[in-house]
Design an enzyme around this catalytic site. Structure first.
Site, PDB file in Angstrom:
ATOM      1  CB  CYS A 169       2.394  57.971 -28.208  1.00 21.03           C
ATOM      2  SG  CYS A 169       3.777  57.217 -29.087  1.00 21.03           S
ATOM      3  CG  HIS A 307       0.689  55.250 -23.036  1.00 17.52           C
ATOM      4  ND1 HIS A 307       0.263  55.693 -24.268  1.00 17.52           N
ATOM      5  CD2 HIS A 307       2.024  55.024 -23.160  1.00 17.52           C
ATOM      6  CE1 HIS A 307       1.286  55.741 -25.102  1.00 17.52           C
ATOM      7  NE2 HIS A 307       2.373  55.337 -24.459  1.00 17.52           N
ATOM      8  CG  HIS A 344       2.459  52.117 -29.010  1.00 14.16           C
ATOM      9  ND1 HIS A 344       1.626  53.133 -29.438  1.00 14.16           N
ATOM     10  CD2 HIS A 344       3.335  52.699 -28.130  1.00 14.16           C
ATOM     11  CE1 HIS A 344       1.974  54.263 -28.855  1.00 14.16           C
ATOM     12  NE2 HIS A 344       3.009  54.027 -28.051  1.00 14.16           N
TER      13      HIS A 344
END
Length: 420
Positions: A169, A307, A344
């Site tokens: 990620c 994040h 996400h």
């Protein structure tokens, strides 16, 4: 020797809620969410039944039928979004092709294409042995993530460095960070860099098995709720963001519109656990290193693009990292998570968040954290709940955290307001 400075002169975004940076920014600034029930496949066997899907058709976005057949959905995203070249106004033909490079980030590669092909060659999973006669000739493209960089390089005519970064990620931040280094060291004149993932298929939905994704599906629009005390996992998304990166003074000479300067980048890993996180020390160290490279003090950070995945562990880990890196200034700095609105998208999200960071400086607006009604007591910073905030934004810290312990940070500053 003076270090070359690197500017973002082109941005293009494909995200849930719209194709194009203007549509993307409108969704963020209005605090709207793009989460809905999964339509790409039957989610009945899974706990999580919601996702942030992008409304996208390759044929409607300039790709030929041959290209659509050859490319996985993610590769199509990448090629369409690489049109950031057009936004930059850069005349690539003015540069030797070997002075133009490409870096693409992706966490999971062509998972949708692989899943579709498996269904074809196995008759929907009913055959004990797959029938290779039904495999498409371009199946190899789905097996190698490097095909993403190849497709983008072909699309923009780049014959310089071309590579793929896969660090989970943090791939989107790392891809841009590596591209920045290539421009700084003078290896290239122009880089087309960004990240892409289209993971909404049964393959990445195994994240459901480790309870990383949210089971909340009765009200999809409110399912992603980073930093909220009722959060219980992230919402899977998809998308891409690409940038044109040039040496700052060269871009100014040609009169380019400069969205931001990428002033600092750093990455660290915790060498600890595939999914577990400790006390935020590694992310804090990445932040400190990125700020040092940018020559900024913690007090000069105007906004933190977190994040903010919406898992219990990550949001607390990040909050601790911000406090370690910024000290008391962490309490005075607005922090938000755009994953609350666009989900996400794994490897792509880091680049999508870089785009949001640059646009926050462009418009002097901090996007909100949607669905944040009851903050977790352990997440006690200013997370800009529900509504965007008008304020001057001259610098942004954007961070990423990935499975495997990857921690990356990038600092963007306003080149428009700097005369240096």
């Amino acid at each position: 020797m003076t270090q070359r400075r690197v500017a973002i002169t082109g941005i293009e975004v494909l995200a849930p809620g719209g194709l194009g940076r203007k549509e993307f920014w409108q969704l963020l600034s209005e605090g709207r969410t793009a989460t809905r029930g999964i339509t790409f496949f039957d989610p009945a066997p899974f706990r999580s039944k919601v996702a942030a899907e992008a409304d996208f058709c390759g044929l409607e976005n300039g790709l030929s039928p041959q290209e659509v057949r050859r490319m996985d959905r993610a590769a199509q995203f990448a090629v369409v979004t690489a049109r950031a070249v057009e936004d930059s106004g850069a005349e690539l033909a003015a540069h030797p092709p070997h002075r133009i490079g490409v870096v693409v980030g992706s966490a999971v590669g062509a998972t949708m294409g692989l899943d579709n092909e498996y269904r074809v060659v196995s008759d929907g999973g009913r055959l004990d042995l797959v029938d290779h006669r039904y495999a498409v000739p371009h199946l190899y493209n789905y097996l190698v993530p490097s095909s993403f960089a190849a497709e983008v390089a072909w699309a923009v005519g780049a014959e310089g460095p071309s590579t793929v970064v896969s660090t989970g990620c943090t791939s989107g931040i790392d891809a841009v960070g590596i591209a920045v280094e290539l421009v700084r060291e003078g290896s290239v004149d122009v880089m087309v860099a960004g990240a892409v993932d289209a993971p909404i298929s049964p393959i990445p939905c195994v994240l459901d098995a480790i309870k990383a994704t949210t089971p909340r599906h009765d009200a999809p629009a409110t399912a992603s709720r980073p930093f909220d005390s009722t959060r219980n996992g992230f919402v899977l998304g998809e998308g891409a963001a690409f940038f044109v990166l040039e040496e700052l003074h060269s871009a100014r000479r040609r009169g380019a519109h400069i969205y931001a300067e990428i002033a600092g980048y750093a990455t660290r890993s915790n060498a600890y656990h595939m999914t577990g996180l400790r006390d935020g020390a590694e992310m804090a160290e990445a932040i400190r290193l990125a700020l040092d490279e940018a020559r900024l003090n913690p007090e000069q950070v105007d906004y933190i693009n977190a994040h903010g995945s919406g898992t219990k562990q990550n949001d607390r880990h990040e909050t601790a990292a911000f406090k370690k890196a910024l000290g008391e200034h962490a309490y005075r700095t607005p922090v938000s998570s755009i994953k609350s609105m666009v989900g996400h998208s794994l490897g792509a999200i880091g680049s999508i968040e870089i785009a949001a960071s640059a646009l926050a400086m462009e418009y002097d607006v901090v996007p909100p954290t949607a669905n944040l009604h009851t903050p977790d007591p352990e997440c006690d910073l200013d997370y800009v709940p529900l509504t965007a905030r008008d304020q001057r934004v001259d610098s942004v810290l954007t961070v990423g955290s990935g499975f495997g312990g990857f921690q990356s940070a990038m600092v963007l500053t306003s080149a428009q307001r700097s005369t240096v």
